[in-house]
Every structure is written in C-alpha cells, then in structure tokens.
Scaffold this active site. Structure first.
Site, PDB file in Angstrom:
ATOM      1  N   ARG A 231      41.187 -27.477 -47.325  1.00 14.73           N
ATOM      2  CA  ARG A 231      40.902 -27.019 -45.955  1.00 14.73           C
ATOM      3  C   ARG A 231      42.193 -26.613 -45.256  1.00 14.73           C
ATOM      4  O   ARG A 231      43.266 -27.149 -45.532  1.00 14.73           O
ATOM      5  CB  ARG A 231      40.240 -28.136 -45.133  1.00 14.73           C
ATOM      6  CG  ARG A 231      38.815 -28.491 -45.522  1.00 14.73           C
ATOM      7  CD  ARG A 231      38.276 -29.532 -44.538  1.00 14.73           C
ATOM      8  NE  ARG A 231      36.856 -29.788 -44.698  1.00 14.73           N
ATOM      9  CZ  ARG A 231      36.347 -30.768 -45.426  1.00 14.73           C
ATOM     10  NH1 ARG A 231      37.152 -31.588 -46.091  1.00 14.73           N
ATOM     11  NH2 ARG A 231      35.045 -30.945 -45.499  1.00 14.73           N
TER      12      ARG A 231
ATOM     13  N   LYS B 232      44.840 -31.137 -38.334  1.00 17.14           N
ATOM     14  CA  LYS B 232      43.929 -31.848 -39.222  1.00 17.14           C
ATOM     15  C   LYS B 232      44.686 -32.850 -40.087  1.00 17.14           C
ATOM     16  O   LYS B 232      44.312 -34.023 -40.198  1.00 17.14           O
ATOM     17  CB  LYS B 232      43.177 -30.855 -40.105  1.00 17.14           C
ATOM     18  CG  LYS B 232      42.090 -31.489 -40.963  1.00 17.14           C
ATOM     19  CD  LYS B 232      41.243 -30.417 -41.650  1.00 17.14           C
ATOM     20  CE  LYS B 232      40.443 -29.642 -40.636  1.00 17.14           C
ATOM     21  NZ  LYS B 232      39.600 -28.594 -41.249  1.00 17.14           N
TER      22      LYS B 232
ATOM     23  N   MET C 289      39.579 -20.043 -40.126  1.00 19.16           N
ATOM     24  CA  MET C 289      40.180 -19.981 -41.459  1.00 19.16           C
ATOM     25  C   MET C 289      39.235 -20.592 -42.483  1.00 19.16           C
ATOM     26  O   MET C 289      38.144 -21.024 -42.156  1.00 19.16           O
ATOM     27  CB  MET C 289      41.545 -20.647 -41.433  1.00 19.16           C
ATOM     28  CG  MET C 289      42.567 -19.844 -40.622  1.00 19.16           C
ATOM     29  SD  MET C 289      44.165 -20.627 -40.499  1.00 19.16           S
ATOM     30  CE  MET C 289      43.788 -22.047 -39.492  1.00 19.16           C
TER      31      MET C 289
ATOM     32  N   TYR D 241      56.051 -21.267  -1.542  1.00 25.49           N
ATOM     33  CA  TYR D 241      54.605 -21.080  -1.690  1.00 25.49           C
ATOM     34  C   TYR D 241      54.327 -19.928  -2.650  1.00 25.49           C
ATOM     35  O   TYR D 241      55.190 -19.098  -2.937  1.00 25.49           O
ATOM     36  CB  TYR D 241      53.941 -20.803  -0.336  1.00 25.49           C
ATOM     37  CG  TYR D 241      54.292 -19.470   0.288  1.00 25.49           C
ATOM     38  CD1 TYR D 241      53.573 -18.312  -0.018  1.00 25.49           C
ATOM     39  CD2 TYR D 241      55.342 -19.359   1.209  1.00 25.49           C
ATOM     40  CE1 TYR D 241      53.895 -17.092   0.545  1.00 25.49           C
ATOM     41  CE2 TYR D 241      55.671 -18.146   1.781  1.00 25.49           C
ATOM     42  CZ  TYR D 241      54.953 -17.012   1.444  1.00 25.49           C
ATOM     43  OH  TYR D 241      55.272 -15.795   1.993  1.00 25.49           O
TER      44      TYR D 241
ATOM     45  N   SER E  18      59.305 -12.639   0.827  1.00 26.56           N
ATOM     46  CA  SER E  18      58.125 -12.759  -0.014  1.00 26.56           C
ATOM     47  C   SER E  18      58.313 -11.796  -1.178  1.00 26.56           C
ATOM     48  O   SER E  18      58.516 -10.597  -0.971  1.00 26.56           O
ATOM     49  CB  SER E  18      56.859 -12.408   0.766  1.00 26.56           C
ATOM     50  OG  SER E  18      55.728 -12.524  -0.067  1.00 26.56           O
TER      51      SER E  18
ATOM     52  N   GLY F 271      36.602 -22.482 -37.116  1.00 24.72           N
ATOM     53  CA  GLY F 271      35.917 -21.413 -37.829  1.00 24.72           C
ATOM     54  C   GLY F 271      36.754 -20.200 -38.158  1.00 24.72           C
ATOM     55  O   GLY F 271      36.258 -19.230 -38.717  1.00 24.72           O
TER      56      GLY F 271
ATOM     57  N   HIS G 119      44.624  -0.910  -9.287  1.00 23.58           N
ATOM     58  CA  HIS G 119      43.945  -1.041  -7.993  1.00 23.58           C
ATOM     59  C   HIS G 119      42.612  -1.751  -8.152  1.00 23.58           C
ATOM     60  O   HIS G 119      42.291  -2.696  -7.413  1.00 23.58           O
ATOM     61  CB  HIS G 119      43.738   0.346  -7.372  1.00 23.58           C
ATOM     62  CG  HIS G 119      42.948   0.329  -6.094  1.00 23.58           C
ATOM     63  ND1 HIS G 119      41.571   0.472  -6.075  1.00 23.58           N
ATOM     64  CD2 HIS G 119      43.322   0.130  -4.813  1.00 23.58           C
ATOM     65  CE1 HIS G 119      41.150   0.403  -4.833  1.00 23.58           C
ATOM     66  NE2 HIS G 119      42.192   0.196  -4.036  1.00 23.58           N
TER      67      HIS G 119
ATOM     68  N   CYS H 222      53.891 -13.011  -3.429  1.00 23.82           N
ATOM     69  CA  CYS H 222      52.559 -12.523  -3.041  1.00 23.82           C
ATOM     70  C   CYS H 222      52.013 -11.493  -4.011  1.00 23.82           C
ATOM     71  O   CYS H 222      50.978 -10.883  -3.751  1.00 23.82           O
ATOM     72  CB  CYS H 222      52.585 -11.941  -1.627  1.00 23.82           C
ATOM     73  SG  CYS H 222      53.684 -10.519  -1.442  1.00 23.82           S
TER      74      CYS H 222
ATOM     75  N   ARG I 135      39.649 -34.345 -33.877  1.00 15.93           N
ATOM     76  CA  ARG I 135      40.543 -33.505 -33.082  1.00 15.93           C
ATOM     77  C   ARG I 135      40.059 -33.549 -31.641  1.00 15.93           C
ATOM     78  O   ARG I 135      38.901 -33.902 -31.382  1.00 15.93           O
ATOM     79  CB  ARG I 135      40.533 -32.064 -33.590  1.00 15.93           C
ATOM     80  CG  ARG I 135      39.166 -31.393 -33.568  1.00 15.93           C
ATOM     81  CD  ARG I 135      39.184 -30.064 -34.283  1.00 15.93           C
ATOM     82  NE  ARG I 135      37.845 -29.482 -34.395  1.00 15.93           N
ATOM     83  CZ  ARG I 135      37.549 -28.448 -35.173  1.00 15.93           C
ATOM     84  NH1 ARG I 135      38.478 -27.890 -35.914  1.00 15.93           N
ATOM     85  NH2 ARG I 135      36.313 -27.965 -35.233  1.00 15.93           N
TER      86      ARG I 135
END
Length: 890
Positions: A96, A26, A107, A861, A774, A105, A465, A841, A349
């Site tokens: 502020r 701000k 603070m 990858y 992998s 919202g 799982h 993976c 902002r």
C-alpha cells in the site's frame, strides 16, 4: 549506509507517529499503533526518500534497497511463521501507498501478493477452504493486473459476470471454488492477451512490480490533481507499506470494515462506520455488496450489525476506538479486518470531515478536555468556514458537468441563463432565479450581479472585477471558464459540443469552479452554537483586527453579523453606478468647465451624504475607511453607440460630443493612468464634494443620537508626499467648512493606500502627512509584477504548474516581492510615526496565508469581503498562536 526500510509489529517497531515525513502517515501510524499494544499485522515501510531517489534516478532504486527489503521481509516471516513463496505455508502480503498527508483513493494498493499456481494450493490447505484460496487468487490477479500491468479492470469484471450468468447467480458470494478457478484461468488468459506476457508467478517479481506501481502512482493524473488542489508538494513523495495479510474473506467469522470514531458529516460523538462479513477491504468501498452498520442502534430492518454478528470483535473495536481518540486526540479514520474472530488494525489516520464536523469535533474535544482551546482553534481550516456560510451542492445529487473555471467566490447557485445585467435585474424582480453570464463584467454590471443568484464569466482571474464584487456580495462566482464560448448575438453558451440557450438552467459551484447543466439540488447552510463558541475563542487570542470591505447597507449589516470590527474599505465609485446617480456622474464628466462639474457634483452630494450616514449608523462608532474616487472617469461612460445616443439625449447633448469626450478620456493603460489622487488633483471639486458628504453624513448621525463616527478618509494611488499634501488639504478645508456651518466638529483621520512601489519605497516621507496606511495589495501586486490581474489568468496557472511561482500572487500574497515592499513600507512609516495605523484592504485580507504574513509584519488590521470575515477572524487567531504567544494554553 542510508536506512531505507523500517519494520513495525510483532514487538519490533523502528518508527513512530513523529516520523510521518519519512514513513508517510500510514507507515508512521502503523508503527505507532503497534507500539501502544494494538493488534497490527507485522510489516515494513519503504521510506519516502526512496520515492524521491526513484524519480531522481530515472525510476531506478538505490543499490542497497534490495538487501534491506529482503531482510525486513525475513523478519515478517519469522513473526508469522510463514515463508514468502513457500508452497506449503505461503506468506502473503499487501502493498500500500502512504504519503505524509492523507490522499484517500489517489494511489494504488495490491492485496494477496505472493499467490501463484503453487502457493494457492498451500493457502487452501492451510485455511481448509478451497473457495477462499481461489477467491483470494482471483482478487490478486485482478488488482495486480489492473494496478501493475495496466489491464483495464472492466476486462476482469466481464469475466466474473460471464461466469455468474452461466451459473445463474447474482452475488459473488454464490460462486464456488471451481467457479473461481475458471475465473482465474480467464484472468490469466486476459493478462497474456493484453500484455503479451504470462502473469508473473515469481513472488519477488510480483513484489517489486507492486512497489514500483505504488511509487509510480505518486505521479498519476488523479494524484497530481489532488496535490494541486491541496497544495501538496510533488517532492514529498510517498512511502510504500508491505504488510502480512490478514483475511476478512475466510468465512462467516471474518469481516472487514472502515469506521470513524465520530460522525465525519456532523461531528457527533457516535461510532460511525460499515463492515462486511466474509469480504476484503475493496468490497466495502467498491459498492459490489451493500455494507452493514457497526452498531445495533444504527441497524435498520433486514440489516445485521457487527455488534450482533461478531460481538467479541466489536467490543475489541470499541476499546480501540477509545484508545486511538485518547492517544491521537483527534477523530480517527480506521480500517480493520477480523480473521476468525480476531481483530486486526490496518490503518488509522486523522479523519477527513466536513467543515461543520470539524467545528463540532474541535469544540467538543476541547470541552471534553482532550485538547485545549488553542488546539481547537488550530484544528479548523479557516477557508473551510466558507462551507458554513453559503449553500453547497448536495454531495449525493447527480450532476452533469459542462465546464470548469476558477472558484472565484464560494457557494452554489442555480438559475436561468441571462446575458445582461438589465435582464438579470428585471427577471429577478419577478422572483426568478437567474445566473448572469458574461465574457467579463464591468462596474456597469453591478446591479445585475446583485440581482443574480450567481455569476459566470469566461475571462478574468481570482481577483477580476467579477470575483472581487461577487465575494463582497456573497454571490457564488465561477470566473475564467475559458472552455465556454459565449455568443451574445445568438444568446447561447457552448462547451464540449453542448449548446445552452438563454433561459436554460445551469448550476454553479463557486467552491470548485464547476459549471453544471440543469438544476443540482443544494444544502442550505446553518450556523451552530459551536460556530459562535469557536469564534469567541479565536477572538480572545487574535491580535489583528478584522474589518470588511463594504459600501452598501446590506454589505455593512452582513459584515457586522459576521463579526467585523469596522469597514476597512468603502469603494465610493460603486455608489455612482446606481441608476439615480449615473446621470449626474456622466453630466459631471461631460462638463466643459469647473462650474459645470460643480453643478453636477451638487446633485450627487445628497446621495453620497445619505450613503455615508447609513454606513456610519450601521457600524455604530466602529471605524469606517472611505476611499475617495479611484477609477478613471471613462469607466462611467457608456460604450456602445446606442447607449451613447441614449445618454446624450438624457444630458441634452449629441452623440458626436459624447464620443469626442469619451475619446479624450480614453487611455492606452487606464490602470496606470488618470485615476486615484491624480483625479483629485486635476479636479479638486470631486474630492471636495466627497469629503463634505462624509462630514455632513457623520453630523446627521450625531444629531440623530447615534454614536459619533470617526471617519478614516483614504486617498488612493498616492506615489509622492506632495500628492497626499495637496489632497489632504482639500479634505481638511471641507472638514473646517462643515464644522463652521454646523457648529459640530467631527473627529477624523486622513491616510493613503500604499499600492505603488514608489509609495512603499518612500513611505517614511509619506507617513509625515498620513494618519494611516492601508495596503492595497491588489494594485500593489499588479504594479510590482507588471501584471494585469484581469489578463494574468491566461498564463498564471502555467507559471504555478511550472514552479515559477508557488501560487497565484493575486490569491495569496507574494511574500518575497510584494510582501517585502509591505514590510519595508511598514518599517519606514513607523520610523517616521511610531503610532501609524497599518492595515490591508486588498483581496489578500481574506486569505489565511496572507493573514499570517500580515501578523508577522505587525499590521493592525485586515479587511476583506463580508463573507470572509469569519475566515479572517479564525486565520488571525491561528497566526497569533504561531507567533510569540504560540505556546500559550487555555
């Protein structure tokens, strides 16, 4: 001397937008707006370093702060020609907060500071409006009393309602100056009664009280929660902005409003916002009065737009909108006040927006030439794409929260509570929507998880799982909801004194981890053309390939739809739980000798061959990495006595024999037990069957005219070179046998998962007999930390909260520990074999922060669940832009 205070406005700007770490967003933007000539009331910013010093010093300020604040306030007095605390011409200020990142919202704010029983008369005389002055005074006491003195704001509202009732009016605007004087007296009496002290009349005491409240609000519960959700460090601190007041509540030529330079919900390039005549800022957001639209085009019958009511100020605001978008090159969230037809800017902002809006704004701004394509890629948070791929709860819908767990798999789902996978499958087959509720899930629940609309567990973490399988299926999942008690016998769930029964409806929000009572309306996802456009731009810059974890045709088709470039992990054990196959699997486990096992495996071979054939066809020549059987065999056996009896009968044996075999296979720590390649070495016929099924499935694709697949066969849990040599030989022997039998040789590669620290440390030796690595980072994280991912959810949140770990290592890779092993294994492997293919993976393959690490290590990858593929594609592009090519332009 440390500079703690920076001034802005009235031609004296000591800050800029580049100083947001010091001045907060701000303060930095107020200075920036003033420096480009926009009308900003003068003021000053107390830096974030003061906040840090405030907490480090036991809530005490640096010794020289007072002098700098007094000097800065004197500058404001000179700029506006008013004096702080002066009875005739009082300067009033707002106080502020302003952190370096927007925390809407979270603070506290105080307006009209400087008013007291004396200065209120000066304000009335200067404005010529007694009502305005007393309205401003009561607002100040209400805000200050609530924010600084801790008086419940409802106490103040009760007084206003009482006066309105006495006067027979409904709206605040109908109250007179005399009415507001009565309210003020009531407020002061309430403050004295609640705090034991009179309301402070000294403006300097008021100012330091408000500054302290703003710094104090940095550590309030809602700010702490917001920071935790958005991973904002507590040591960043907040700045405090003190600014000369301008008034939107001085009459009908005054107003206040909030607007966005584009629609924050859709991203459409239209001016979007609301305003109120004769009001102050909190009136717009508090809902006390109904705001009106800015533009005439958006006004409904009975509404008065700002364009009609204040045409001059509206034209100025349109010009400011264009200036700010061009200057900041992003959608702006603006707060403004009009005082006697003159426009003042109070804040700008980068505006918060939905994922759909972020996508559209980024693409359209690139097409408009405001930003380049690389910047458009950077602008969209990869994780936010989840909002576009799954249903979400209607933000306007009412809801009753029952409990909260972990946001294990995104999306929203509602349905009837069921407690077993079989019931979930049976009821879903009748067209019913069900939510599968379990204490924890196991591989045996796969069919019910697939049938259910969503999954709720009371145990387990983000990589349990339930979480892993749900993400792969695209099912919403809330895991580890420990506040819910599940009673299978009574068929109930309970939390916070509320009890729900089987068949009752609940709604899950997998993005937040919340569980709601009843059915909450949802919004279905839709993929726009902007999605394809941005993904195309991302694909053009990323280096990492993106594959999917998939083992069913539906998974594979979903992965292709979302742009996957192959399958990076096919978990063959998931295929064994199909009702048609589980009998043969159990028969194989119960067999007393190799011949018996081979007979059972021969029954499984056609199923496996068909599975692999279907995957190869769908992936159409793209790489498919198939992991041979990994979990310990006891996982495939039933657990309860009645289930044991049922299976025993089907297999032609007795319960005692079944129980004895289950006891033989039981392990104290199965995760580190007889699993992975250890199974393939103990029972080579298992891996031989699977390898044969892979090659025969590939040959069926070739014979059918499809693209010849190149299977990547992956041996799990290898810890030594010799283990891979033995299991590799098993696979090679089957490849040669199938080639001799069919006359068709299939090209293939054989590699291993690096999921044990020993494998990483000896990767140079293992690479000698591997075509690819992998990284199975789920198990590598478990074995590196010595943690069970299914149990760690009980204490990992506390570790993160205490700062022991920066984040859950099962969600985002532990760069210092697990990451060091990945980097070491990559370097050692490629030292032996420079062309060694490297991938990941584990669940980290879909996490943007982990993907950035994978880019830095030079992996080829990442592989993730199908619904995370777009997330990974965008994250990989952003990671590439942060690398050596980060300065490239479109």
């Amino acid at each position: 001397m440390t500079k703690w205070v920076y001034s802005f406005g009235a031609g004296h700007n000591e800050g800029s937008a580049s100083m947001r770490d010091l001045l907060g967003g701000k303060g930095a933007n107020l200075a920036e707006m003033a420096s480009i000539g926009l009308p900003v009331p003068p003021g000053f910013t107390i830096t974030t370093e003061v906040c840090t010093a405030f907490y480090a010093g036991g809530r005490n300020y640096p010794a020289d702060l007072d002098g700098q604040v007094r000097a800065a306030l004197a500058g404001v007095e000179r700029a506006v020609g008013l004096s702080f605390g002066d009875a005739a011409a009082p300067l009033l200020v707002s106080v502020r907060s302003g952190a370096r990142v927007s925390m809407p919202g979270m603070m506290d704010t105080v307006l009209n500071l400087g008013l007291n029983d004396t200065t209120v008369a000066g304000l009335a005389a200067a404005s010529g409006d007694d009502r305005f002055a007393w309205d401003s005074y009561r607002r100040f006491i209400q805000m200050y009393g609530s924010v600084v003195l801790g008086v419940d704001h409802h106490r103040f509202e009760e007084i206003i309602e009482s006066v309105k009732l006495d006067r027979g009016v409904i709206e605040d605007t109908a109250l007179t100056a005399a009415d507001w004087q009565l309210v003020v007296e009531g407020y002061k009496e309430t403050v004295a009664g609640e705090t034991g002290k009179p309301f402070p009349m000294d403006p300097w005491e008021q100012l330091w009280g408000a500054i302290g409240a703003v710094f104090g609000s940095w550590m309030n519960p809602r700010a702490n929660t917001y920071r935790k959700l958005h991973e904002i460090p507590a040591d960043w601190g907040t700045a405090v902005n003190v600014q000369a007041m301008v008034f939107g509540n001085m009459g009908d030529d005054c107003a206040t409003g909030v607007c966005f330079t584009r629609d924050p919900s859709t991203g459409e390039n239209v001016f979007y916002g609301e305003y109120l005549i004769n009001a102050q800022g909190e009136d717009v957001v508090a809902g006390i009065r109904t705001p009106q639209p800015l533009s005439g085009a958006r006004a409904k019958p009975g509404e008065t737009s700002m364009e009609a009511a204040l045409p001059g100020a509206y034209r100025e605001l349109l010009a400011v909108r264009a200036t700010l978008e061009k200057h900041y090159r992003d959608m702006q969230d603006i707060e403004f006040t009009v005082q006697r037809n003159k426009l003042y800017m109070l804040q700008t902002r980068n505006g918060k927006r939905t994922a759909a809006a972020a996508l559209r704004v980024a693409v359209e701004m690139a097409q408009e030439g405001l930003i380049d394509r690389d910047e458009a890629i950077r602008r969209v948070a990869p994780a936010s794409l989840d909002q576009l791929l799954h249903p979400t709860l209607d933000p306007q819908a009412k809801r009753t929260q029952m409990a909260r767990g972990l946001p294990a798999s995104p999306g929203a789902a509602a349905g009837a509570i069921v407690f077993s996978a079989d019931e979930a499958e049976a009821r879903a087959a009748k067209g019913e929507a069900v939510i599968l509720v379990r204490i924890e899930t196991s591989p045996e629940d796969i069919h019910g998880m697939h049938a259910a609309k969503g999954i709720l567990t009371t145990r387990g973490g983000m990589t349990s799982h339930a979480a892993v399988v749900a993400r792969g299926m695209g099912r919403p999942c809330v895991a580890g909801a420990g506040g819910i008690a599940v009673d299978y016998g009574a068929q109930t769930i309970s939390a916070g004194g509320r009890i729900l029964r089987a068949g009752d409806t609940i709604t899950l929000d997998g993005a937040t981890g919340e569980v709601f009572v009843g059915h909450v309306p949802m919004v279905e996802p839709s993929l726009s053309g902007d999605f394809a456009t941005l993904m195309g731009w991302a694909d053009a810059v990323r280096r990492l390939k993106v594959r999917a974890n998939a083992e069913t045709p539906l998974d594979a088709e979903t992965a292709r739809k979302f742009g996957a470039e192959g399958i990076g992990l096919c978990r063959t054990e998931h295929m064994f739980f199909d009702p048609e196959r589980i009998g043969a699997v159990r028969q194989m486990i119960m067999a007393e000798d190799e011949a018996g096992r081979r007979a059972a495996l021969a029954r499984l071979l056609p199923f496996q061959r068909d599975d692999f054939r279907d995957l190869f066809r769908i992936m159409s020549g793209l790489p498919v990495t198939i992991r041979l059987l990994d979990p310990p065999l006891h996982e495939f056996l039933p657990h309860g006595e009645s289930e044991l009896a049922e299976v025993a009968q089907a297999l032609g044996t007795d319960v005692a024999t079944m129980s004895r075999r289950a006891a033989d296979l039981a392990e104290a720590n199965p995760m580190l037990g007889h699993r992975g390649c250890r199974l393939g070495i103990s029972y080579p016929e298992i891996y031989e069957m699977q390898a044969r099924a892979i090659f025969e499935g590939a040959i069926e694709v070739v014979r059918g005219g499809g693209k010849a697949p190149v299977p990547e066969i992956m041996i799990p849990l290898v810890g030594t070179r010799r283990e891979l040599e033995i299991t590799r030989a098993q696979v090679v022997s089957q490849a040669e046998a199938v080639a001799r039998e069919t006359g068709i040789a299939i090209e293939y590669t054989i590699g291993t998962m690096i999921e044990l620290p020993r494998a990483a440390l000896t990767a140079d030796a293992i690479a000698g007999v591997a075509d690819f690595f992998s990284f199975g980072t789920n198990d590598l994280t478990q074995t590196t930390f010595g943690l069970s991912r299914d149990d760690a959810g009980k204490f990992l949140p506390a570790y993160v909260e205490a700062g022991i770990l920066p984040r859950d290592p099962f969600v985002s890779i532990d760069v210092e520990g697990v990451g060091a092993l990945v980097r070491l294994a990559a370097e050692k492997g490629r030292a032996t074999k420079p062309a060694l293919k490297l991938g990941i993976c584990g669940e980290h393959g879909g996490d943007p922060q982990s993907i950035a690490f994978c880019e830095s290590v030079g992996l080829d990858y990442v592989s993730c669940s199908p619904y995370r593929v777009p997330v990974a594609r965008l994250a990989a592009a952003q990671a590439a832009l942060r690398g050596p090519a980060g300065d490239r332009t479109a």
